[in-house]
Design an enzyme around this catalytic site. Structure first.
Site, PDB file in Angstrom:
ATOM      1  N   GLY A 124     137.025  43.916 177.918  1.00 44.14           N
ATOM      2  CA  GLY A 124     137.835  44.206 179.094  1.00 44.14           C
ATOM      3  C   GLY A 124     138.877  45.283 178.850  1.00 44.14           C
ATOM      4  N   HIS A 125     139.900  45.322 179.711  1.00 46.21           N
ATOM      5  CA  HIS A 125     140.860  46.425 179.730  1.00 46.21           C
ATOM      6  C   HIS A 125     142.261  46.025 179.293  1.00 46.21           C
ATOM      7  CE1 HIS A 125     138.213  48.541 183.019  1.00 46.21           C
ATOM      8  NE2 HIS A 125     137.587  48.370 181.870  1.00 46.21           N
ATOM      9  N   GLY A 126     142.439  44.843 178.735  1.00 46.86           N
ATOM     10  CA  GLY A 126     143.749  44.437 178.253  1.00 46.86           C
ATOM     11  C   GLY A 126     144.673  44.008 179.382  1.00 46.86           C
TER      12      GLY A 126
END
Length: 473
Positions: free
Chosen positions: A302-304
């Site tokens: 994912g993107h944090g």
């Protein structure tokens, strides 16, 4: 009299005496009919329109509801839910919700219960409040929606699945699973990976948020597993006092727009002790949020964790008093990120990222005030101010394809008062990147950092620029 007549007379006298001595003997064999009190195991009244399906009748003991339920517990099976994963259990859940919500029992709370061993299929539904007491929505089994866009009922919103509206004092909890069945939604032509080179194709794009709370307060989400949402797994809009703890969110790394938890115009939020591995932001914090505390979160792929994006379409956005601490970013594209569009206004202020471990993260620390998710984004002079941001004890490894620290701030509205302390970021493989990126970023170093940061400008930006460009939040 003859012997025959004497015998008849004797039997007649005997029957008469027996009837006088035992007048109630036949009353013991009449049929009992009853209804249980509504705060226990609920049986619908004849005019309710709810009937138990054949699989839940007494000739099928394995599907029969329990003979007893604690006072204040509303088992969805008692309202007609089948739980075979195929039958539509929507009306049963709505009836159980209405009964629990309207309960006038003097206890502190009532509970709607979806028991283990069953898979309940529910259509897009709104559970509305306010309720008479606090509600416990206990999911110990599995809950699923229709399987994909083709199975979604016509004339039903494809923007959301389970919605809780104007609910105060609710706990969504249990040891069960909520499965959004997102696979077929992710393959819609509009999704980013469907066209060549990550582009999109024309076609329908609406995809439901799995669970949405709207205009609600004093909420708890605890213990559940949530997976494969078509879009966001959780979204909180215009909510107050939200506590999320010990939840497990999973979806594939390439599942588009599947943010784990998104909050918007929501305050006093606590997100603790949870695991989120998905295809977009682990936690995303939108405009209008303040007093947000995130602790002991593990984000996988994912993107944090992101604040933003903010300021899209020249909008005003305000976010302040956010803390993220004691957490792990594992193989995410970003670690801790603040992203804003050009042309917006407002401010992000009072943000602390503390004691966060990075494990092979592409962009561990990033401020991007030139965020643009498509093509044709023009340079604009106004921007959302980013100020009073603290990065403390961020350690671990990064992917050398990008600098481990990136501060890309607006030309007209610089970032200010950025503080770095105890930063140790090393390459997961390869040689160290020695040039963190800074553009129009002002701040200070409270200790030496690895890699060294020389690009932050000292002091504060020119005050006239700030005063002329900021709409104070």
């Amino acid at each position: 009299m003859g012997k025959f007549h004497l015998t008849l007379l004797f039997l007649h006298t005997l029957f008469a005496i027996n009837a006088c001595l035992f007048p109630a003997s036949h009353a013991r064999h009449h049929r009992h009919t009853y209804k249980r009190h509504k705060h226990g195991h609920y049986i619908s009244p004849p005019d309710s329109g709810i009937s138990l399906p054949p699989s839940s009748q007494p000739n099928n003991p394995s599907a029969d509801p329990p003979a007893y339920a604690p006072r204040g517990v509303f088992d969805v099976r008692s309202f007609g839910a089948v739980g075979d994963g195929v039958s539509d259990d929507t009306e049963a859940f709505k009836a159980a919700w209405d009964a629990a919500c309207s309960s006038t029992d003097n206890s502190d709370s009532t509970a709607l219960h979806a028991p283990s061993g069953h898979t309940f299929m529910i259509q897009s539904t709104i559970f509305s409040g306010p309720c008479q007491t606090d509600i416990i929505f206990q999911i110990d089994g599995s809950v699923v929606p229709p399987d994909g866009p083709e199975q979604w009922p016509k004339n039903t919103s494809k923007h959301q699945w389970l919605v809780f509206y104007k609910v105060g004092g609710m706990s969504l909890q249990g040891g069960g699973r909520i499965d959004g069945r997102g696979g077929k939604w992710w393959e819609l032509p509009c999704k980013p990976h469907r066209g060549p080179n990550g582009t999109t194709l024309p076609g329908p794009c609406d995809s439901p948020i799995a669970i949405r709370f709207f205009e609600s307060s004093n909420l708890t989400v605890k213990g559940l597993q949530i997976q494969n949402s078509p879009q966001f797994h959780f979204r909180f809009d215009v909510c107050h006092n939200v506590h999320i703890e010990s939840i497990h969110i999973t979806s594939p790394a390439l599942s588009p727009n599947t943010d784990g938890i998104h909050i918007e115009n929501t305050n006093n939020v606590q997100i603790y002790n949870s695991f989120i591995s998905n295809g977009d932001d682990c936690v995303s914090i939108g405009s209008g949020c303040f007093d947000v505390d995130i602790r002991n979160i593990t984000c996988g792929h994912g993107h944090g964790i992101s604040i933003g994006s903010l300021g899209n379409h020249n909008s005003r956005a305000c976010v302040h008093n956010v803390t993220v601490r004691d957490s792990l970013m594992r193989e995410t594209s970003n670690g801790v990120r603040i992203k804003t569009w050009q042309g917006g206004s407002g401010a992000v202020s009072g943000v602390t990222f503390d004691n966060i471990r990075m494990d092979s993260v592409r962009n561990p620390i990033i401020i991007d005030q030139y965020y643009c998710s498509g093509k044709g984004c023009n340079n604009q002079t106004s921007a959302v101010l980013v100020t009073d941001i603290v990065y403390s004890s961020l350690k671990g490894t990064y992917d050398v394809r990008s600098p481990p620290m990136h501060f890309g701030c607006s030309d007209a509205v610089p970032c200010s008062n950025i503080t770095l302390s105890d930063i140790e970021l090393l390459p997961a493989v390869g040689e160290m990147v020695l040039d963190p990126f800074c553009w129009n970023a002002y701040g200070s170093l409270e200790s030496l950092t690895i890699p060294p940061v020389f690009c932050l400008q000292e002091g504060i930006p020119p005050q006239p620029i700030l005063e002329s460009s900021i709409d104070h939040c």
